[in-house]
Enzyme design. Structure first.
Site, PDB file in Angstrom:
ATOM      1  N   CYS A 182       0.864  -1.172   0.000  1.00  0.00           N
ATOM      2  CA  CYS A 182       0.000   0.000   0.000  1.00  0.00           C
ATOM      3  C   CYS A 182       0.901   1.223   0.000  1.00  0.00           C
ATOM      4  CB  CYS A 182      -1.010  -0.010   1.155  1.00  0.00           C
ATOM      5  SG  CYS A 182      -0.338   0.120   2.807  1.00  0.00           S
ATOM      6  N   CYS A 191      -2.305   1.386  -4.142  1.00  0.00           N
ATOM      7  CA  CYS A 191      -1.074   2.065  -4.549  1.00  0.00           C
ATOM      8  C   CYS A 191      -1.028   2.305  -6.048  1.00  0.00           C
ATOM      9  CB  CYS A 191       0.173   1.325  -4.077  1.00  0.00           C
ATOM     10  SG  CYS A 191       0.437  -0.292  -4.785  1.00  0.00           S
ATOM     11  N   CYS A 226       3.526  -0.217  -8.262  1.00  0.00           N
ATOM     12  CA  CYS A 226       4.137  -1.523  -8.033  1.00  0.00           C
ATOM     13  C   CYS A 226       4.757  -2.017  -9.336  1.00  0.00           C
ATOM     14  CB  CYS A 226       3.071  -2.521  -7.559  1.00  0.00           C
ATOM     15  SG  CYS A 226       3.758  -4.088  -7.031  1.00  0.00           S
TER      16      CYS A 226
END
Length: 130
Positions: free
Chosen positions: A4, A78, A82
């Site tokens: 996150c 997020c 990533c």
């Protein structure tokens, strides 16, 4: 790998649940794309209420190596931060952000994460019959 933004609430609770429920059957990591200074106190309190101590945890920065070393990468708000690698399994869990909320607001998030983690365990690390 649970990811996150701040690695201070959702990902910390998810990692703790997975460690607690799956034990040594799963290697658990958590990280944040922009880690906070400390784990959310309301998340610490909410997890303590169910007998899981995350007070010693600290937010960690998301690294390429952490993603490379993980079989499953679960993001929680997020977005596109990533790194994506071929052959990895990616899941995006839609969960309310506990940042700035009190423990009463964090409890339902904690409980929702537990249910999601239990489902994940059934998929990736089911208990073997003895």
């Amino acid at each position: 790998l649970f990811v996150c933004v701040h690695n201070a609430g959702r990902s910390q609770m998810a990692a703790a649940w997975l460690t607690h429920l799956a034990g040594d059957r799963v290697e658990v990591r958590s990280a944040g794309s922009n880690p906070g200074d400390a784990v959310n106190p309301a998340a610490v309190e909410a997890m303590a209420e169910v007998g899981i101590d995350i007070s010693a945890e600290t937010p960690k920065i998301l690294t390429v190596d952490a993603v490379k070393e993980s079989d499953v990468c679960i993001t929680m708000g997020c977005g596109d931060t990533c790194p994506v690698f071929p052959g990895k399994r990616y899941l995006d869990w839609k969960l309310e952000d506990p940042a700035g909320q009190g423990v009463a607001a964090v409890r339902p998030i904690r409980d929702e994460i537990k249910v999601m983690v239990e489902g994940l365990i059934k998929e990736i690390a089911p208990e073997t019959s003895k």
